[in-house]
Scaffold this active site. Structure first.
Site: not given
Ligand code: IPM
Ligand code: MN
Ligand code: NAD
Length: 362
Positions: A144, A194, A227, A251, A255
């Site tokens: 990032y 990884k 993975d 991240d 999700d």
């Molecule tokens: C999160 C989001 C952020 C990230 C974006 C919006 C910068 O996806 O907080 O999970 O990738 O960290």
């Molecule tokens: Mn995110």
């Protein structure tokens, strides 16, 4: 009685809708526990760019440094598309700017299956029942923020570069947080990387092993390739306790694990900085989901991610885990009573779900 000060940055899309709901919960819980909380509001993200031409103002950043906690909604959506794409990550994203400037390196994302939602996930109920894990995501380094980064044209060909970068101490400090958390839970840490293909992955695995062996001999540590971990996660969602990953893997994994909780709208998070001399940590609390432009303004946003983020605030900033458990129990009961919002396969309006949470807390 001194008051805790909380800066609320609702941000874009459904951000302000869910932070307002979460503030109602904070108000009820704080009053019942005789805790004084002072609330300040400001702009961030696309909403701030539209009003002020920047995604975060300097004085907002200063307020965020000074307050006890920040409650963030979400950032993104149509207004944000106007932000020039060649800016540094901090100038392009108010959230990235806050995370980096406040050194909020430890991002905790709890994910659990809820009683009322056992049969509402893509998993077989017997596999998902009882699943309860925390993803610990390194939040201020990695790909990032690594440099060089950028897009250019070389010999007539457009190219782009991002850099994955970690120092040993950046890995050590988040590993310690994850291991301490595992120690306070079921004593198990899964660290993902990884290391078979990435230099940073090899360093990650080596440092986590060293810290675990030297300082956390009581925690059961496993290392999985990222993975293979994702495959195990969908096969055995209840197998994991604390899962540690770098900024990008953390991240993606949070999700990916969200369906365990029924919906991305259910996930809260706490982003914590290093402890100061008094043990206090800067903190930002926010739901894991984004601004959800597809449902913004339609009264459909599940408030639970933000409500549970307030629960994390009571635990980590107010040091009142009892209040956090009360809020979680209220959410648990409200989900059973109302059947949940449409993102959970239910038919309750978010206001109805919120009222059921508030009723339980009262
Ligand atoms: C999160 C989001 C952020 C990230 C974006 C919006 C910068 O996806 O907080 O999970 O990738 O960290
Ligand atoms: Mn995110
Ligand atoms: P998103 O999380 O906004 O939405 C993904 C899907 O989940 C959408 O269908 C949305 O309707 C649904 N959803 C999310 N939260 C919900 C809730 N509380 N209740 C009901 N449904 C919910 O992710 P996206 O669509 O990939 O991204 C939209 C924008 O948000 C992008 O600009 C992205 O950069 C940004 N984003 C911001 C954050 C953040 O501020 N922390 C996190 C992720 C994405």
């Amino acid at each position: 009685m001194t008051a805790w000060t909380v800066l609320v940055l609702g941000g874009d899309g459904i951000g302000p809708e869910v932070t307002e709901a979460a503030l109602e919960v904070l108000g009820v819980v704080a009053a019942s526990a005789n805790i004084a909380v002072e609330i300040e509001h400001d702009l961030a993200g696309g909403a701030c760019f539209t009003a002020h031409g920047v995604v975060l103002r300097d004085d907002t950043l200063q307020r965020a440094r000074d307050v006890d906690a920040v409650l963030f909604g979400a950032e993104g959506g149509p207004e944000w598309d106007a932000v020039p794409s060649d800016l540094d990550p901090e100038q392009r994203s108010g959230l990235s700017h806050l995370r980096r400037d406040l050194d909020l390196y430890a991002n905790l994302r709890p994910i659990r299956n809820w009683r009322g939602l056992v049969d509402r996930t893509p998993f077989k109920p017997e596999l998902v029942a009882g699943a309860d894990m925390v993803v610990v995501r390194e939040l201020t380094s990695g790909v990032y923020f690594g440099t060089p980064r950028g897009t250019s044209t070389v010999d007539g060909r457009e190219q782009a570069i991002d850099t994955q970068f970690y120092t040993a101490d950046e890995i050590d400090r988040v590993a310690r947080d994850a291991l301490s958390l595992a120690r306070s839970r079921r004593g198990k840490l899964t660290s993902i990387d990884k290391s078979n293909v990435m230099e940073t992955g090899a360093l990650w695995r080596r440092r986590v092993s060293v810290i675990a062996e030297k300082e956390y001999g009581d925690v059961d540590v496993e290392h999985l390739l990222a993975d293979a971990f994702l495959c195990a996660l969908v096969q055995q969602p209840a197998r994991f306790d604390v899962v540690l990953g770098d900024n990008l893997f953390g991240d993606l994994v949070s999700d990916a694990a969200a369906p365990i909780a029924g919906s991305l709208g259910m996930l809260p998070s706490a982003s914590l900085g290093p402890p100061d001399a008094n043990g206090r940590r800067r903190a930002l609390y926010e739901p894991v989901h984004g601004s959800a432009p597809d449902i913004a303004g339609k009264g459909l946003a599940n408030p639970c991610g933000a409500v549970l983020s307030v629960a994390m605030m009571t635990e980590w900033t107010f040091t009142r885990p009892d209040l956090a458990r009360r809020i979680e129990q209220a959410v648990d009961v409200a989900l059973v009573e109302t059947g949940g919002t449409t993102d959970l396969g239910g038919s309750a309006r978010p206001a109805e779900l919120l009222n059921a949470i508030l009723a339980r807390l009262a």
